[in-house]
Motif scaffolding. Structure first.
Motif, short mmCIF file in Angstrom:
data_model
loop_
_atom_site.label_atom_id
_atom_site.label_comp_id
_atom_site.label_asym_id
_atom_site.label_seq_id
_atom_site.Cartn_x
_atom_site.Cartn_y
_atom_site.Cartn_z
N SER B 2 -17.76 -42.07 38.51
CA SER B 2 -17.24 -42.87 39.62
C SER B 2 -16.19 -43.84 39.12
O SER B 2 -16.09 -44.09 37.92
N PRO B 4 -14.25 -47.34 38.35
CA PRO B 4 -14.70 -48.68 37.97
C PRO B 4 -14.51 -49.64 39.15
O PRO B 4 -13.54 -49.52 39.89
N ASN B 11 -21.98 -56.50 37.18
CA ASN B 11 -23.29 -56.04 36.74
C ASN B 11 -23.33 -55.96 35.21
O ASN B 11 -24.34 -56.30 34.58
N ALA B 14 -23.86 -59.31 33.83
CA ALA B 14 -25.27 -59.69 33.95
C ALA B 14 -26.10 -59.01 32.86
O ALA B 14 -27.01 -59.62 32.29
N GLU B 15 -25.77 -57.75 32.56
CA GLU B 15 -26.50 -57.05 31.49
C GLU B 15 -26.28 -57.72 30.15
O GLU B 15 -27.14 -57.73 29.29
N TYR B 66 -26.59 -68.27 36.59
CA TYR B 66 -27.73 -68.60 35.75
C TYR B 66 -28.05 -70.09 35.69
O TYR B 66 -28.97 -70.49 35.02
N ASP B 230 -21.94 -47.51 26.01
CA ASP B 230 -22.32 -46.11 26.22
C ASP B 230 -21.45 -45.19 25.36
O ASP B 230 -21.94 -44.24 24.75
N ILE B 231 -20.15 -45.49 25.35
CA ILE B 231 -19.24 -44.67 24.55
C ILE B 231 -19.48 -44.93 23.06
O ILE B 231 -19.52 -44.00 22.25
N ALA C 338 -36.19 -66.38 36.84
CA ALA C 338 -35.26 -65.60 37.67
C ALA C 338 -34.15 -64.99 36.82
O ALA C 338 -33.75 -63.85 37.03
N ASN C 339 -33.69 -65.76 35.81
CA ASN C 339 -32.62 -65.25 34.96
C ASN C 339 -33.06 -64.03 34.17
O ASN C 339 -32.32 -63.08 34.01
N LYS C 342 -32.95 -61.26 36.42
CA LYS C 342 -31.59 -60.87 36.74
C LYS C 342 -31.05 -59.90 35.69
O LYS C 342 -30.49 -58.87 36.01
N SER C 343 -31.28 -60.24 34.40
CA SER C 343 -30.75 -59.37 33.36
C SER C 343 -31.45 -58.00 33.38
O SER C 343 -30.81 -56.97 33.22
N ALA C 346 -30.13 -56.01 36.18
CA ALA C 346 -28.79 -55.53 35.88
C ALA C 346 -28.88 -54.29 34.99
O ALA C 346 -28.14 -53.33 35.17
N ILE C 347 -29.82 -54.34 34.04
CA ILE C 347 -29.95 -53.19 33.15
C ILE C 347 -30.44 -51.98 33.94
O ILE C 347 -29.99 -50.85 33.74
N LYS C 349 -29.77 -51.42 37.00
CA LYS C 349 -28.67 -50.96 37.86
C LYS C 349 -27.56 -50.27 37.05
O LYS C 349 -26.61 -49.75 37.62
N HIS C 350 -27.69 -50.33 35.74
CA HIS C 350 -26.63 -49.81 34.88
C HIS C 350 -26.38 -48.32 35.16
O HIS C 350 -27.29 -47.50 35.15
N GLU C 351 -25.11 -48.00 35.43
CA GLU C 351 -24.74 -46.59 35.53
C GLU C 351 -23.99 -46.27 34.26
O GLU C 351 -23.11 -47.02 33.86
N GLU C 352 -24.31 -45.18 33.63
CA GLU C 352 -23.66 -44.88 32.36
C GLU C 352 -22.15 -44.79 32.57
O GLU C 352 -21.66 -44.19 33.52
N ILE C 353 -21.42 -45.41 31.64
CA ILE C 353 -19.97 -45.39 31.74
C ILE C 353 -19.44 -44.36 30.75
O ILE C 353 -19.77 -44.37 29.57
N THR C 354 -18.67 -43.44 31.28
CA THR C 354 -18.04 -42.47 30.40
C THR C 354 -16.55 -42.75 30.38
O THR C 354 -16.05 -43.61 31.11
N ASP C 357 -14.62 -43.11 33.55
CA ASP C 357 -14.91 -44.19 34.51
C ASP C 357 -14.14 -45.45 34.19
O ASP C 357 -14.54 -46.54 34.54
#
Lengths: 126, 421, 364
Positions: B2, B4, B11, B14-15, B66, B230-231, C338-339, C342-343, C346-347, C349-354, C357
């Motif tokens: 998809s 960017p 997100n 946040a990670e 935060y 990921d890469i 909460a923090n 949140k993290s 977020a993890i 929700k992570h969609e792998e980025i290739t 992308d």
């Protein structure tokens, strides 16, 4: 930075010196004024020094650091500053007396000097 | 797959916000000392290059999401939300004018690792589509072809044949059970084939077995530079898998800064496990050889030489004494630059800057810092241990019209080997 | 060597009687004693024997030790400290490990009932394990060492009043020395840090008279803490005339007017800064253009803003601030939780980025 205005402590101090000189004449009473014990604006000590001026006697002492003993223009009032061996000021006073005690030779020192002189003479045939 | 989006970028922020990031931001005292540690600031005088300022998007995100005050401000509309426009504006600061050299991290009085934070901010930049196009291209080639410069196996095989011919030694591929796995950077394959020849000669003399892996010869890692874990994981796992398949004891990172960081420090974290082998930089291995008496050299360099410490190897890798011992082995006229070792100034092209055409102008401008250092010394030869630094040093010296040869330390050592035949 | 008097030791170092008298004069000035006392000081110091000093550091930042080793009295190292036997000091001593603790025990045994105990830092009572030395908790070490002490000198605001560790919400349950030791004479020498010569002055007084100096209601030596900063401040006349700096960069500030409105705590702070000054008499905070923080007064950290004028009511504010802090701590804990959520969300929700992308507008 502009020159700071004054604490107004100089005038009363000068009066105190005047009274002390009167007492010295009348009764022989000596007096010490510790300049570090009262507040002055940074410029005021300089000003005080200027007003008191420089008198006839000026001596330097070297014991545990330097000391300066300066008679002011008003005979009998002495400005005495002691420094330590790191040349930092450790005391600053005005003494009202005939001669500051710190200038007097001390018995213990005279004794030790005498011993040394005697032993030197003992080793030399005249 | 998809496109960017800003949402993906946020997100990613946040990670990335972990305990160190939160404590770094909350302990920043805004002293600005990091500015004077950064050559992008010192050479331009422009305060926008102050390292902590480069982190503004991540800092605001942390504040807004935060912290209590930040949330209140955001809710009341007192703090503006992070936008695509802003991230695009920050692209230049986060990629073109930061080499991840980590000098700022050294001077921070409260111990904030700013380079670590910039590396993490890049995750959000890449996920939201604000990475420089050249780094996207390099990452693409790394993943699909196997090398950021598009070097394929046949090119390496050709160089290997040439090296075998030059040295008269075998260049081993895929030897199961060899003690060492040698990695290369594309730059070494294409621009500095001397490195491979030096390796062959040195290991022959030391009597150690080594091998290349035909499916994992590339040491560089574009994922680290662009900021996509990921890469980075995909690329580093190729090396890890090959090394474990070949059952080598040690993987040797070549004369390349970020490759060392990738394999030595990032790999176990990216893989989420302990690796089945040791990772050493080639200089560490050479120093081991020297200490065990396996490195016999003769003759001394006559010219006055100095050493440029590659940031990732010296500052972030701690390989500082090793090159000094090796240099003194082959030279009696080695002099140190000011600020050498862990406080050395970056060449100006690390952390993906060299691969990024948008950064060309500024990377040459900030090279002035190195020029100043070199002018103080007046040396005849400049030695380094990173192919990426070497390219920048050569290009920069050319631009500043300074005639000074740049040499890789490994090949300099190889030239002094005692012939053993 | 320990049996020699101070004067004898000085003479061994080639110092004349005249030098000794000069030292006595400086000491009198240091102790804020009348110059008329000089002969008495000289007589006392001639015969003074070295008292043993044990120095314990608890929850502290070493700022007090830093301050005191920079003391400028007639060269602290060679004189005043030479005149005492500093038998134990974590930071300054060479010995470590068992040898260090042994030195402390030996000094206690040899000088039982006679040694001076100097303490900097507060004592955590929340959990003994918060601060330990050689496996001994601070409170145990204090109680044990205090038993044989002639007197205790609490150096710095932490030891005297609990200081920063005790500030709201006091996470370690920090207390001052006099909250624990009730049966020994205690001298508080507060300040954050205290003026170095005040510390030396207290030691000199003990050396001179063998007694403790006169103390105020907070156990502070009156010679140094007898007057407040305000009364001895060279900017006091501006206060009388109503001339105040309103901001740190206005005309009044440039002219050196009174800093009362900028939060100066001089009027309620009892200390010798205004006359003794700092760094060898060079300057003190107000002379440098910043109001007094009141660091030698109890709970100065929780006494409202450093920049709010004293005329602002602080009692209720401090109390309310306490409640607000408690609420803040709860909110903080909630945010912390909460923090973390949140993290991890977020993890999730992570969609792998290739590599496909990474460019906007390119969806394959």
């Amino acid at each position: 930075m502009q020159p700071l205005e004054k604490t107004g402590n100089i005038l009363p101090l000068l009066h105190e010196i005047r009274h002390a000189l009167e007492d010295l004449l009348a009764t022989g009473q000596t007096m010490v004024i510790d300049l570090q014990a009262m507040p002055f604006a940074p410029s005021e000590l300089v000003e005080l020094k200027e007003i008191l001026g420089v008198g006839e006697v000026s001596a330097e002492l070297h014991a545990l650091g330097k000391s300066t003993i300066q008679e002011t223009a008003f005979s009998g009032a002495w400005w005495i500053v002691h420094f330590n061996i790191d040349e930092k000021m450790i005391s600053q006073t005005i003494e009202i007396c005939h001669i500051p005690a710190i200038l007097m030779a001390q018995h213990a020192d005279i004794q030790m000097g005498l011993q040394q002189l005697s032993s030197t003479l003992g080793g030399v045939s005249l | 797959m998809s496109a960017p989006t800003l949402q993906k970028g946020l997100n990613a922020f946040a990670e990335q916000i972990d305990a160190p990031i939160a404590s770094f931001f909350s302990s920043c005292v805004h002293c600005g000392m990091c500015a004077d540690a950064c050559l992008f600031y010192t050479e331009t005088g422009n305060p926008k290059y102050t390292p902590i300022h480069k982190l503004e998007p991540l800092r605001r995100f942390w504040k807004q999401e935060y912290t209590l005050m930040g949330r209140l401000k955001k809710a009341l509309g007192l703090s503006k939300a992070i936008s695509d426009e802003e991230l695009e504006e920050w692209k230049e600061l986060l990629y073109n004018s930061c080499t991840l050299c980590g000098r700022c991290s050294m001077v921070c009085p409260v111990g904030n690792d700013l380079a670590y934070m910039i590396r993490k901010t890049r995750e959000g930049m890449a996920a939201s589509g604000h990475a420089p196009i050249d780094l996207v291209g390099a990452s693409n080639r790394s993943v699909t072809i196997g090398s950021p410069m598009g070097v394929r196996l046949p090119a390496l095989q050709a160089q290997s044949r040439k090296a075998a011919k030059e040295t008269g030694l075998d260049i081993p591929f895929d030897q199961v059970g060899a003690e060492y796995l040698i990695l290369l950077s594309s730059m070494e394959i294409m621009n500095y084939p001397e490195y491979l020849q030096a390796i062959a000669k040195i290991f022959k003399q030391a009597g150690k077995t080594w091998t290349l892996a035909s499916d994992a010869f590339e040491a560089t890692n574009s994922g680290i530079q662009i900021g996509v874990s990921d890469i980075a994981r995909e690329l580093v796992s190729r090396v890890v898998n090959a090394a474990e398949k070949l059952q080598v004891k040690t993987v040797i990172s070549p004369e390349c800064g970020h490759a060392y960081t990738a394999i030595r420090w990032d790999a176990p974290n990216l893989m989420g496990r302990k690796l089945g082998f040791k990772v050493r930089h080639i200089l560490e291995v050479l120093e081991d050889f020297r200490q065990s008496g396996l490195l016999k050299t003769e003759g001394l360099e006559e010219s006055k030489i100095t050493f440029h410490d590659p940031c990732q190897i010296a500052r972030r890798g701690g390989v500082i004494d090793e090159p000094r011992h090796l240099l003194n082995l082959v030279s009696n006229n080695f002099v140190e630059m000011n600020d050498h070792g862990k406080m050395n100034w970056c060449c100006g092209a690390g952390g993906g800057v060299s691969a990024n055409e948008e950064a060309h102008e500024i990377k040459i401008k900030v090279f002035n810092r190195k020029v100043t250092q070199l002018k103080e010394l007046k040396v005849d030869t400049l030695v380094t241990a990173c192919a990426n630094c070497r390219i920048q040093l050569e290009e920069g010296l050319e631009e500043y019209q300074i005639d000074l040869p740049v040499v890789g330390l490994t090949e300099m050592i190889a030239e002094h080997l005692v012939e053993t035949k | 060597m320990n049996q020699l008097s101070l004067e004898e030791r000085l003479r061994l170092h080639g110092v004349s009687r005249r030098g000794f008298l000069k030292f006595c004069a400086a000491t009198a000035s240091l102790m804020a004693l009348s110059p008329a006392m000089i002969p008495r000081i000289a007589a006392a110091l001639e015969n003074a024997k070295r008292p043993s000093v044990i120095w314990l550091s608890f929850q502290e930042c070493t700022g007090c030790t830093e301050s005191i080793t920079r003391s400028h009295s007639p060269s602290l190292e060679s004189l005043i400290f030479d005149a005492i036997s500093l038998d134990y000091h974590h930071t300054l001593q060479v010995a470590s490990g068992d040898a260090a603790e042994h030195a402390r025990e030996q000094a206690m045994k040899d000088n039982w009932g006679k040694y001076i105990l100097v303490v900097d830092g507060s004592i955590p009572l929340g959990n003994k394990g918060f601060s330990t030395i050689a496996g001994i908790s601070n409170v145990d070490m204090l109680i044990e060492t205090a038993k044989g002490a002639a007197a205790i000198v609490a150096v710095g605001s932490c030891a005297a009043f609990g200081g920063l560790p005790k500030a709201n919400p006091n996470p370690t349950g920090a207390v001052s020395i006099d909250m624990i030791i009730k049966d020994k004479p205690i001298i508080n020498v507060p300040g954050c840090p205290p003026i170095p010569v005040v510390m030396t002055g207290v030691l000199a007084h003990f050396l001179t008279f063998g007694t403790l100096p006169e103390l105020d209601h907070l156990k502070r030596p009156k010679a140094f803490y007898g007057q407040n900063i305000h009364d001895r401040c060279y900017r006091r006349p501006f206060y009388e005339r109503g001339q105040f700096a309103e901001t740190f960069d206005d005309e009044g500030a440039k002219k050196g007017w009174c800093l009362f409105k900028l939060g100066c705590k001089g009027p309620t702070t009892y200390n010798a800064c205004a006359t003794t000054k700092w760094n060898g008499g060079v300057s003190f905070p107000i002379e440098s253009g910043h109001g007094c923080l009141g660091c030698s007064e109890p709970n100065f950290w929780d006494a409202g803003s450093f920049y709010a004028p004293l005329s602002t009511p602080i009692g209720h504010v401090a109390q309310n601030a306490g409640y607000a802090l408690a609420a803040g701590a709860l909110a903080g804990a909630a945010i912390g939780f909460a923090n973390k959520q949140k993290s991890s969300q977020a993890i999730e929700k992570h969609e792998e980025i290739t590599v496909n992308d990474l460019i906007k507008g390119e969806t394959k």
